[in-house]
Scaffold this motif. Structure first.
Motif, short mmCIF file in Angstrom:
data_model
loop_
_atom_site.label_atom_id
_atom_site.label_comp_id
_atom_site.label_asym_id
_atom_site.label_seq_id
_atom_site.Cartn_x
_atom_site.Cartn_y
_atom_site.Cartn_z
N GLY A 74 0.78 -1.24 0.00
CA GLY A 74 0.00 0.00 0.00
C GLY A 74 0.81 1.29 0.00
N LEU A 75 2.11 1.19 -0.23
CA LEU A 75 2.95 2.40 -0.17
C LEU A 75 3.82 2.48 -1.42
N SER A 76 4.70 3.48 -1.46
CA SER A 76 5.64 3.56 -2.58
C SER A 76 6.59 2.35 -2.49
N PRO A 77 7.22 1.97 -3.61
CA PRO A 77 7.99 0.72 -3.64
C PRO A 77 9.02 0.56 -2.51
N VAL A 78 9.75 1.61 -2.18
CA VAL A 78 10.77 1.48 -1.12
C VAL A 78 10.09 1.08 0.20
N GLN A 90 11.82 -10.89 7.32
CA GLN A 90 13.04 -10.84 6.50
C GLN A 90 13.80 -9.55 6.75
N HIS A 91 15.00 -9.52 6.19
CA HIS A 91 15.85 -8.36 6.39
C HIS A 91 15.33 -7.14 5.64
N ALA A 92 15.47 -5.97 6.25
CA ALA A 92 14.93 -4.75 5.64
C ALA A 92 15.66 -4.37 4.35
N SER A 93 16.80 -5.02 4.10
CA SER A 93 17.55 -4.63 2.89
C SER A 93 16.82 -5.01 1.59
N TRP A 94 15.75 -5.77 1.67
CA TRP A 94 14.95 -6.01 0.47
C TRP A 94 14.45 -4.70 -0.13
N GLN A 95 14.45 -3.66 0.68
CA GLN A 95 13.99 -2.37 0.14
C GLN A 95 14.90 -1.86 -0.99
N VAL A 96 16.04 -2.51 -1.17
CA VAL A 96 16.92 -2.12 -2.27
C VAL A 96 16.18 -2.22 -3.62
N ILE A 97 15.20 -3.14 -3.69
CA ILE A 97 14.38 -3.24 -4.90
C ILE A 97 13.74 -1.89 -5.20
N GLY A 98 13.24 -1.28 -4.14
CA GLY A 98 12.59 0.03 -4.31
C GLY A 98 13.58 1.10 -4.75
N TRP A 99 14.77 1.05 -4.20
CA TRP A 99 15.78 2.07 -4.57
C TRP A 99 16.23 1.93 -6.00
N PHE A 100 16.53 0.69 -6.42
CA PHE A 100 16.86 0.47 -7.84
C PHE A 100 15.73 1.00 -8.72
N GLY A 101 14.52 0.73 -8.26
CA GLY A 101 13.34 1.13 -9.03
C GLY A 101 13.27 2.64 -9.20
N LEU A 102 13.49 3.36 -8.11
CA LEU A 102 13.44 4.82 -8.20
C LEU A 102 14.49 5.33 -9.18
N LEU A 103 15.68 4.76 -9.08
CA LEU A 103 16.76 5.17 -9.98
C LEU A 103 16.39 4.90 -11.44
N ALA A 104 15.89 3.68 -11.69
CA ALA A 104 15.53 3.31 -13.06
C ALA A 104 14.41 4.21 -13.58
N ALA A 105 13.40 4.45 -12.75
CA ALA A 105 12.26 5.25 -13.19
C ALA A 105 12.72 6.66 -13.56
N PHE A 106 13.59 7.18 -12.73
CA PHE A 106 14.09 8.53 -12.95
C PHE A 106 14.89 8.62 -14.26
#
Ligand code: PHE
Length: 454
Positions: A74-78, A90-106
């Motif tokens: 229900g939130l932004s990808p990160v 699980q480990h919170a580092s899965w949020q890296v998916i969201g960060w890659f995503g923001l970079l790619a989208a930009f």
């Protein structure tokens, strides 16, 4: 919890609204500008076949996983990834998916807006009848003049970026839904009309043959990677755009069916675009390997020769502008939602900020077609580097991580509840499709690239 989160950004009014908006995201320049020129550059039918296989075996499972993660989080990808990782222990580092995503989208937004600017300019050029009776040389010259003029492109790029930020600033229901509602059906009908014209152009058999009959001697490992990357790009996958839209999905929507509809619509539009363009390419003795400028050199030719060409070409480029617009909106949305959530910015301020930054980066793409044409990294211009990094690397990487997380790390209850899976068998099939076939597919594609190098 999810209800509260959803209240932050708003919500789709129903299933149809989500499917339309996600289709609006998927269908865009990728289908009509990129797919034909990539198929042309990579040998036609074999590329198309690999692309279709990637849509089916890799894209569709990941699309379903993305919508599911989005709705659950229900939130932004990160923040969605962080929240779901925590909830499943699980480990919170899965949020890296969201960060890659923001970079790619930009990065994608930065060049997407430049190409969309070309399309806006072609809408006006069509309307004033510039393409009436144009020859192949004439059409190339008209495009060359735009490509060579960095200032003109900058103006169109600016206009398009302002359009994008303006819709996103208005918010989900009012902004995004309205844009998607009537656009797709009209675009579809128009493409069918153009394929109809292509049938009379004299090059239909050759064009259809080129696009649909695979000749595997013509495809390289790099072509296979490009086909897979394009499957991600075209379905808007791997960067959280669909995840973001999934966050606005009502709880009673059937995710699997929605994913299938979106993927099918996207694929049909790309194939229609190819069938409209390649006959014109061959009938006029043009080179299918022209590259990113292909549709701007072929479509005006087709319109220039067809009855009612001024009307049809104006309508077509206007619709393509709108299709690009609805895709650009979905590219900017994850970044905007993140700023709203984490920096407490207003939607409007966040939209302006992201648009300005992407606008600035887009200047590099503009210059790739003129003053910086010779400035290359490993033989690639600025635009080609941005495209390669995102389409061939970040999107497949993000998509694979999404698949692996959804299949192997998300709890079974969550998956079964979200997707409505009722039996062990259904769950096993999900695991095989998303946890095994999709990631393995990406791996196989990358390994085929190694064959090129060796
Ligand atoms: N799918 C869009 C197109 O084909 C582009 C896009 C990619 C949009 C990734 C959002 C995210 O034009």
């Amino acid at each position: 919890m999810t209800q509260v989160d959803k209240a932050v950004h708003g919500m789709w009014s129903g299933r149809m609204a989500f499917v339309l908006a996600a289709t609006g995201s998927a269908v865009g320049l990728g289908n009509i500008w990129k797919f034909p020129y990539m198929a042309g550059e990579n040998g036609g039918g074999a590329f198309v076949l690999v692309y279709l296989l990637c849509i089916l075996l890799i894209g569709l499972p990941i699309m379903i996983a993305e919508i599911m993660l989005g709705r659950r989080g229900g939130l932004s990808p990160v923040n969605t990834m962080r929240k779901l990782a925590k909830a499943s222990g699980q480990h919170a580092s899965w949020q890296v998916i969201g960060w890659f995503g923001l970079l790619a989208a930009f990065l994608i937004l930065s060049f997407y807006s430049v190409i969309a600017g070309w399309v806006v300019s072609y809408s006006l050029r069509s309307a004033v009848g510039i393409f009436e009776g144009v020859t192949a040389e004439g059409a190339s010259a008209i495009f060359g003049e735009l490509a060579g003029d960095a200032e003109k492109q900058l103006a169109w790029h600016t206009i398009f970026m302002v359009m994008t930020a303006a819709v996103v600033a208005r918010g989900v229901e009012r902004g995004l839904e309205q844009a998607a509602r009537w656009l797709m059906p009209v675009l579809f009908v128009l493409l069918v009309v153009m394929v109809g014209y292509a049938m009379t152009s004299g090059g239909f058999a050759e064009g259809a043959n080129f696009l649909l009959v695979p000749d595997f001697s013509k495809i390289t490992g790099a072509g296979i990677v490009a086909a897979m990357g394009h499957a991600f790009f075209s379905l808007s996958l791997g960067l959280g755009a669909i995840m973001m839209y999934g966050a606005y999905v009502p709880n009673d929507m059937r995710i699997i069916g929605a994913g299938i509809s979106i993927a099918m619509a996207d694929t049909v539009v790309a194939l229609l675009a190819g069938l409209a363009i390649f006959p014109v390419v061959f009938a006029n003795g043009l080179d299918p390997e022209t590259g990113p400028t292909l549709i701007f050199q072929t479509l005006p030719l087709a319109f220039g020769q067809m009855g009612g060409g001024v009307f049809f070409s104006t309508l077509f480029f206007v619709l393509l502008t709108l299709a690009a617009w609805s895709s650009a909106i979905s590219l900017i949305e994850p970044c905007v939602a993140w700023l709203v959530e984490n920096r407490r910015m207003s939607r409007a301020a966040a939209a302006v900020l992201v648009a300005m930054a992407a606008w600035f980066l887009g200047i590099g793409t503009i210059l790739s077609f003129n003053h910086w044409q010779e400035l290359t990294l490993y033989g690639k211009t600025f635009f080609e580097v941005a495209d390669f990094l995102t389409t061939n690397l970040l999107l497949p990487l993000g998509g694979t991580l999404i698949a692996v997380f959804s299949a192997w790390f998300l709890s079974r209850e969550v998956v079964c509840e979200e997707l409505g899976l009722k039996s062990d068998r259904a769950f096993l099939m999900w695991k095989i499709a998303v946890g095994v076939i999709a990631p393995l597919g990406v791996l196989v594609v990358f390994v085929s690239r190694l064959g090129d190098l060796g």
